[in-house]
Design an enzyme around this catalytic site. Structure first.
Site, mmCIF file in Angstrom:
data_model
loop_
_atom_site.group_PDB
_atom_site.id
_atom_site.type_symbol
_atom_site.label_atom_id
_atom_site.label_comp_id
_atom_site.label_asym_id
_atom_site.label_seq_id
_atom_site.Cartn_x
_atom_site.Cartn_y
_atom_site.Cartn_z
ATOM 1 C CD GLU A 61 118.351 -7.234 19.514
ATOM 2 O OE1 GLU A 61 118.027 -5.820 19.303
ATOM 3 O OE2 GLU A 61 119.195 -7.748 19.213
ATOM 4 C CE LYS B 287 124.845 2.062 33.751
ATOM 5 N NZ LYS B 287 123.551 1.046 34.338
ATOM 6 N N PRO B 288 126.624 -2.268 35.449
ATOM 7 C CG PRO B 288 126.146 -3.320 37.328
ATOM 8 C CD PRO B 288 126.531 -2.194 36.945
ATOM 9 C CB ALA B 289 121.587 -3.700 32.676
ATOM 10 C CD GLU B 290 116.540 0.479 36.457
ATOM 11 O OE1 GLU B 290 116.571 0.816 35.461
ATOM 12 O OE2 GLU B 290 115.774 0.537 37.700
ATOM 13 C CD1 TRP C 181 118.293 -4.968 29.977
ATOM 14 C CD2 TRP C 181 118.086 -7.851 29.742
ATOM 15 N NE1 TRP C 181 117.489 -5.490 29.158
ATOM 16 C CE2 TRP C 181 117.145 -6.920 28.942
ATOM 17 C CE3 TRP C 181 118.191 -9.129 29.632
ATOM 18 C CZ2 TRP C 181 116.508 -7.347 27.875
ATOM 19 C CZ3 TRP C 181 116.742 -9.584 28.557
ATOM 20 C CH2 TRP C 181 116.148 -9.004 28.009
ATOM 21 C CG ASN C 182 121.217 -10.267 26.746
ATOM 22 O OD1 ASN C 182 122.464 -9.244 27.130
ATOM 23 N ND2 ASN C 182 121.422 -10.050 25.082
ATOM 24 N N GLY D 8 124.983 -3.427 24.439
ATOM 25 C CA GLY D 8 123.287 -2.754 24.476
ATOM 26 C C GLY D 8 123.666 -2.763 23.170
ATOM 27 C CB SER D 9 119.908 -0.679 22.931
ATOM 28 O OG SER D 9 119.875 0.376 23.315
ATOM 29 C CD GLU E 138 131.088 -7.366 20.127
ATOM 30 O OE1 GLU E 138 130.333 -7.219 20.268
ATOM 31 O OE2 GLU E 138 131.606 -6.959 20.795
ATOM 32 C CG LEU E 139 126.090 -1.489 19.088
ATOM 33 C CD1 LEU E 139 126.548 0.074 18.267
ATOM 34 C CD2 LEU E 139 125.756 -0.605 20.680
ATOM 35 C CB CYS F 124 123.342 -9.258 20.531
ATOM 36 S SG CYS F 124 124.401 -10.563 21.191
HETATM 37 P P1 NAP Z 1 120.082 -0.813 26.480
HETATM 38 O O1 NAP Z 1 118.606 0.038 26.798
HETATM 39 O O2 NAP Z 1 120.967 -0.635 25.558
HETATM 40 O O3 NAP Z 1 120.779 -1.064 27.810
HETATM 41 C C1 NAP Z 1 122.121 -1.427 27.755
HETATM 42 C C2 NAP Z 1 123.341 -1.016 28.936
HETATM 43 O O4 NAP Z 1 122.755 0.086 28.627
HETATM 44 C C3 NAP Z 1 122.645 -0.751 30.043
HETATM 45 O O5 NAP Z 1 122.803 -1.089 31.055
HETATM 46 C C4 NAP Z 1 121.849 0.928 30.409
HETATM 47 O O6 NAP Z 1 121.512 0.726 31.603
HETATM 48 C C5 NAP Z 1 122.757 1.607 29.664
HETATM 49 N N1 NAP Z 1 121.635 2.644 29.717
HETATM 50 C C6 NAP Z 1 120.471 3.155 28.821
HETATM 51 N N2 NAP Z 1 120.793 3.816 28.093
HETATM 52 C C7 NAP Z 1 122.013 4.656 28.948
HETATM 53 C C8 NAP Z 1 122.474 6.823 27.903
HETATM 54 N N3 NAP Z 1 121.285 7.097 27.869
HETATM 55 N N4 NAP Z 1 123.622 6.003 28.268
HETATM 56 C C9 NAP Z 1 124.491 5.343 29.418
HETATM 57 N N5 NAP Z 1 124.184 4.079 29.485
HETATM 58 C C10 NAP Z 1 122.468 3.625 29.413
HETATM 59 O O7 NAP Z 1 120.404 -2.148 26.024
HETATM 60 P P2 NAP Z 1 119.586 -3.611 27.228
HETATM 61 O O8 NAP Z 1 117.968 -3.918 26.447
HETATM 62 O O9 NAP Z 1 120.144 -4.103 27.986
HETATM 63 O O10 NAP Z 1 120.731 -4.387 26.154
HETATM 64 C C11 NAP Z 1 119.520 -5.153 24.710
HETATM 65 C C12 NAP Z 1 120.442 -4.907 23.826
HETATM 66 O O11 NAP Z 1 121.645 -5.141 23.957
HETATM 67 C C13 NAP Z 1 120.072 -5.784 22.132
HETATM 68 O O12 NAP Z 1 120.209 -4.652 21.348
HETATM 69 C C14 NAP Z 1 120.847 -7.041 22.614
HETATM 70 O O13 NAP Z 1 121.229 -6.551 20.758
HETATM 71 C C15 NAP Z 1 121.908 -5.962 22.683
HETATM 72 N N6 NAP Z 1 123.503 -7.491 23.344
HETATM 73 C C16 NAP Z 1 124.430 -6.942 22.094
HETATM 74 C C17 NAP Z 1 125.315 -7.983 22.799
HETATM 75 C C18 NAP Z 1 126.945 -7.955 21.424
HETATM 76 O O14 NAP Z 1 127.325 -8.023 22.435
HETATM 77 N N7 NAP Z 1 126.670 -7.048 20.463
HETATM 78 C C19 NAP Z 1 124.834 -8.466 23.657
HETATM 79 C C20 NAP Z 1 124.300 -8.851 24.535
HETATM 80 C C21 NAP Z 1 123.038 -7.603 23.844
HETATM 81 P P3 NAP Z 1 120.178 0.585 32.723
HETATM 82 O O15 NAP Z 1 119.765 -0.532 32.641
HETATM 83 O O16 NAP Z 1 120.283 1.697 34.251
HETATM 84 O O17 NAP Z 1 119.212 1.425 31.732
#
Ligand code: NAP
Length: 485
Positions: free
Chosen positions: A388, A181-184, A157-158, A235-236, A257-258, A291
């Site tokens: 983080e 699939k984008p973030a919820e 989502w960020n 994502g995370s 990309e975590l 991130c």
């Molecule tokens: P997240 O909880 O990992 O969610 C990211 C995406 O994954 C969302 O679309 C989410 O869907 C989905 N998701 C969640 N649980 C899942 C599962 N069990 N199986 C498959 N997909 C799943 O992360 P966030 O809180 O949205 O984003 C923040 C994190 O992203 C931070 O740690 C940040 O550092 C990292 N990030 C990294 C980069 C990079 O380039 N390295 C860039 C941006 C962000 P739902 O929304 O439906 O839960």
């Protein structure tokens, strides 16, 4: 309704993006504005069946898309790029409404998204193989590059616009088809971008969007469906690990990309004013929800007090508010969980003897606003320096020894981004080479660019996005050996 929309038609199209027949009965989920709590939209809540149908469409379209010339694929990406540029104001307004970031930052993000499309429209034409000098005269040996196939992509989502573009533009340029699939919390700007993709003329089935409130079921299907040949996730780290495990049965390729835990180091030979400005950028952009955010600031003893004084003075005056209000520098946090995490980190600091130099509290009853915060007397073992924080909180650690600070900066499972400010050239090279990170900002607080390889090492990820290297992640290498010549 979203303020500042010039053409409400684009917003209305968001609901219609997924192909007919893919909607999940009556199930819907809601999208809210984090500044006001206002309901923005209800979207179809898709599940496994819709994901499978989208994968089937992407699979059916794969061979045709790959068979186009690079120039033909490039032309469609160019048209999509131009449509995004033309609709910058509306895309930015949608982004600010669903995510909260200041409108100026949202416009800059849309420009960044468009830049990725432009870059990969160009790179599509530059996919090269190689010829190899054969060890015998009756053979010819060469390598060709081919698209991996259907790619399942999941975005956070960020940066809900630029992550979509950064992820899928190299895949499409390479000749892959995608399901995204984008973030919820932030599906709307992705929906608007996909509506523009349809206008750009992607053939049926090449780009497919899944709206869903539950990422895990969609993720499982993308990882386990054999028609999907690669997963690309941002994502995370926790979810990245899970997806990697789920992909292991089929040895499915992954790009991840975590999360990060970026150190920002100010040495005693640094330009302090420049370092303060760089730290503001690296820490407070997107309310600290990036991130590559500076997660922990290390400042050398000789310049510590001067840096802290100037930094606190600037941070105190950062205006916080609704991203649509003019002059706002920091918007709301994405949700109440984000607020709670920040409060836990600050409570840990205070309990262990740290000092809150400014900020430290929520703002108002409505929305999810938090004061920009500076913490001092921080030690490396506090939670705020280990995890983080993902919010507008800057913990400052005083250090004496240059070698020791590099050791502490590297003492983490993460390896995404690091920053440092110094002027001595010998030190600059030594520190740049010693930091165990995928990206290092030297005398700058900002380094993302479509022209550069973005990505991390250690538990911050696998693969790179952006630059010519980003394309390679979506190509397979095939060795051809012709005998009897
Ligand atoms: P997240 O909880 O990992 O969610 C990211 C995406 O994954 C969302 O679309 C989410 O869907 C989905 N998701 C969640 N649980 C899942 C599962 N069990 N199986 C498959 N997909 C799943 O992360 P966030 O809180 O949205 O984003 C923040 C994190 O992203 C931070 O740690 C940040 O550092 C990292 N990030 C990294 C980069 C990079 O380039 N390295 C860039 C941006 C962000 P739902 O929304 O439906 O839960």
């Amino acid at each position: 309704m979203i303020r500042h929309l010039k053409s409400p038609g684009l917003f209305a199209a968001i609901d219609r993006v997924p192909a007919p027949g893919t909607r999940a009965g009556e199930r819907v989920f809601e999208v809210f504005n984090p500044s006001t709590g206002e309901l923005l939209a209800r979207l179809p809540d898709m599940g496994v069946d819709e994901t499978r149908a989208a994968i089937d469409r992407a699979f059916a379209a794969q061979a045709g898309w790959a068979a186009l010339t690079a120039r033909e694929r490039s032309d469609v990406l160019w048209r999509w790029h131009q449509l995004i540029v033309d609709h910058t104001d509306d895309l930015a307004a949608i982004l600010t409404a669903e995510m909260g970031k200041p409108l100026a930052e949202a416009k800059s993000e849309v420009a960044h998204a468009a830049a990725y499309l432009q870059w990969y429209a160009e790179e599509a034409n530059r996919i090269y193989g190689e010829t190899i000098s054969a060890p015998s005269t009756d053979r010819r040996m060469l390598v060709i590059k081919q698209p991996i196939g259907v790619v399942g992509t999941i975005t956070p989502w960020n940066f809900p616009a630029s992550m979509v573009a950064r992820k899928i533009s190299p895949a499409l340029a390479a000749g892959c088809t995608i399901v995204l699939k984008p973030a919820e919390q932030t599906p709307l700007v992705a929906g608007a971008m996909f509506a523009l993709a349809a206008e750009a003329g992607f053939p049926e089935g090449v780009v497919n969007l899944i709206y869903a409130s539950e990422g895990d079921a969609i993720g499982r299907e993308l990882c386990s469906n054999p028609k999907v040949r690669k997963i690309s996730f941002t994502g995370s780290t926790e979810v990245g690990r899970l997806l990697m495990r789920q992909c292991s049965d089929q040895i499915k390729k992954v790009s991840l990309e975590l999360g990060g835990n970026a150190p920002f180091i100010v040495f005693d030979d640094a330009d302090i004013d420049a370092a303060v400005d760089g730290a503001i950028q690296a820490k407070f952009r997107n309310a600290g929800q990036t991130c590559v955010s500076a997660n922990r600031l290390y400042v050398q003893s000789a310049v510590h007090d001067a840096f802290v004084e100037k930094f606190v003075e600037k941070v105190r005056h950062l205006p916080v508010g609704d991203g649509f209000d003019s002059d706002v520098a920091i918007g709301p946090l994405i949700d109440s969980h984000a607020l709670a995490k920040i409060e836990l980190h600050i409570a840990d600091v205070v309990a262990k003897g740290g000092v809150v130099r400014c900020g430290g509290n929520r703002i108002g009853e409505k929305g999810t606003f938090f004061q920009p915060t500076v913490l001092t007397r921080i030690s490396h073992d506090m939670t705020v320096a280990q995890e983080e924080t993902f919010g507008p909180v800057a913990p400052i650690i005083r250090f004496e020894d240059a070698d020791q600070v590099v050791h502490e900066a590297n003492d983490t499972i993460y390896g995404l981004a690091a920053y440092f400010y110094a002027s001595n050239l010998k030190r600059v090279w030594h520190v740049a080479e010693a930091l165990e990170y995928g990206m290092v900002g030297i005398n700058t607080g900002r380094m993302s660019s479509e022209a550069a390889p973005f990505g991390g090492i250690k538990q911050s990820g696998i693969g790179r996005e952006g630059s010519r290297h980003g394309l390679e992640d979506y190509l397979e290498m095939k060795y051809l050996c012709m005998g009897g010549i």
